[in-house]
Enzyme design. Structure first.
Site, short mmCIF file in Angstrom:
data_model
loop_
_atom_site.label_atom_id
_atom_site.label_comp_id
_atom_site.label_asym_id
_atom_site.label_seq_id
_atom_site.Cartn_x
_atom_site.Cartn_y
_atom_site.Cartn_z
CG ASP A 11 16.34 3.64 68.00
OD1 ASP A 11 16.98 3.50 66.74
OD2 ASP A 11 15.27 3.42 68.10
CG LEU A 12 15.94 8.46 63.58
CD1 LEU A 12 16.37 9.87 63.86
CD2 LEU A 12 16.39 8.48 61.94
CG ASP A 13 12.39 5.08 63.34
OD1 ASP A 13 12.68 6.25 62.81
OD2 ASP A 13 12.50 4.41 62.29
CB THR A 19 10.16 8.11 61.05
OG1 THR A 19 10.95 7.20 61.65
CG2 THR A 19 10.78 9.49 61.00
CE LYS A 47 6.59 0.22 67.10
NZ LYS A 47 5.85 0.86 68.56
CB SER A 116 19.23 4.76 63.70
OG SER A 116 18.08 4.46 62.80
CB ALA A 117 17.95 -0.35 62.03
CE LYS A 147 19.60 -0.14 67.07
NZ LYS A 147 18.78 1.11 67.42
CD GLU A 171 17.35 1.12 70.64
OE1 GLU A 171 15.96 1.07 70.61
OE2 GLU A 171 18.00 1.06 69.59
CG ASP A 172 11.75 3.16 70.32
OD1 ASP A 172 12.85 2.73 69.74
OD2 ASP A 172 10.52 3.15 69.63
#
Length: 211
Positions: A11-13, A19, A47, A116-117, A147, A171-172
């Protein structure tokens, strides 16, 4: 699990870079324009959620009615503000251990994908100077389901040409952990164990996995 993985999907964020603070500022500014306050507590509900779904939640919080066309304009306005913020990003904003961990995976021949979304994912990876470390980028421009639907991770496995059972998701968000499990991947949660209890392993950040 990590010893046997052939592919990794990040995942990105909150995993690669934070971000989320810029998303929050952009949403808060939009809410202020619409005449209500948007708090950090409210922001927790957004989120891991797509842009349009986030907007629907924000409008619900503010009790604001808007047509489909108006919602499209609001979403674009929010994104324009967000892009202005992330245009200032550089590699100093990488979360601890990210570059070292990704480089280590690359040296071991493990496939690396982003799941990522975010519709700005490729731009962000370029700003952070790590785009070359990824074999595939599956972002909000390539998926139609948010997700906890597993679509983004199934497409990540497909792009890496690997069976999900050979891939590990990082993932966070709880919805992301659920998506990773639904895809049939192993899942490493990044953050708090009480929120990410469904993950196979929970660490505070990628720095914890650097050997």
């Amino acid at each position: 699990m990590l010893e046997h993985m052939k592919g990794s999907i990040f995942d990105l964020d909150g995993v690669i870079v934070d971000t989320a603070k810029y998303h929050f500022l952009a949403w808060r500014e939009l809410a202020k324009e619409l005449g209500f306050e948007f708090t950090e507590e409210h922001n927790e509900r957004l989120k891991g959620v797509s842009r349009m779904e986030s907007l629907r939640i924000l409008l619900e919080i503010g009790g604001v009615q808007a047509t489909e066309a108006e919602q499209q304009c609001m979403a674009q306005e929010k994104n324009d503000r967000y892009v202005k913020y992330i245009s200032q990003l550089d590699e100093s904003e990488l979360l601890p251990g990210v570059r070292t961990y990704l480089t280590g995976l690359r040296m071991r021949g493990i496939g690396i994908a982003l799941g990522s979304a975010s519709k700005n994912a490729e731009f962000i990876l370029e700003r952070l100077q790590i785009a070359s470390l990824f074999d595939a980028v599956i972002d909000g421009n390539k998926v139609s389901k948010a997700k906890p639907d597993p679509e983004v991770f199934l497409k990540g496995c497909e792009a890496l040409r690997l069976d999900p059972s050979h891939c590990v998701v990082f993932e966070d968000a709880a919805a992301g952990v659920q998506a990773g499990k639904a895809a049939g991947c192993g899942v490493v949660g990044i953050g708090r164990p009480e929120i990410l209890s469904e993950a196979d392993l929970v660490v505070s950040g990628l720095i914890d996995l650097v050997k």
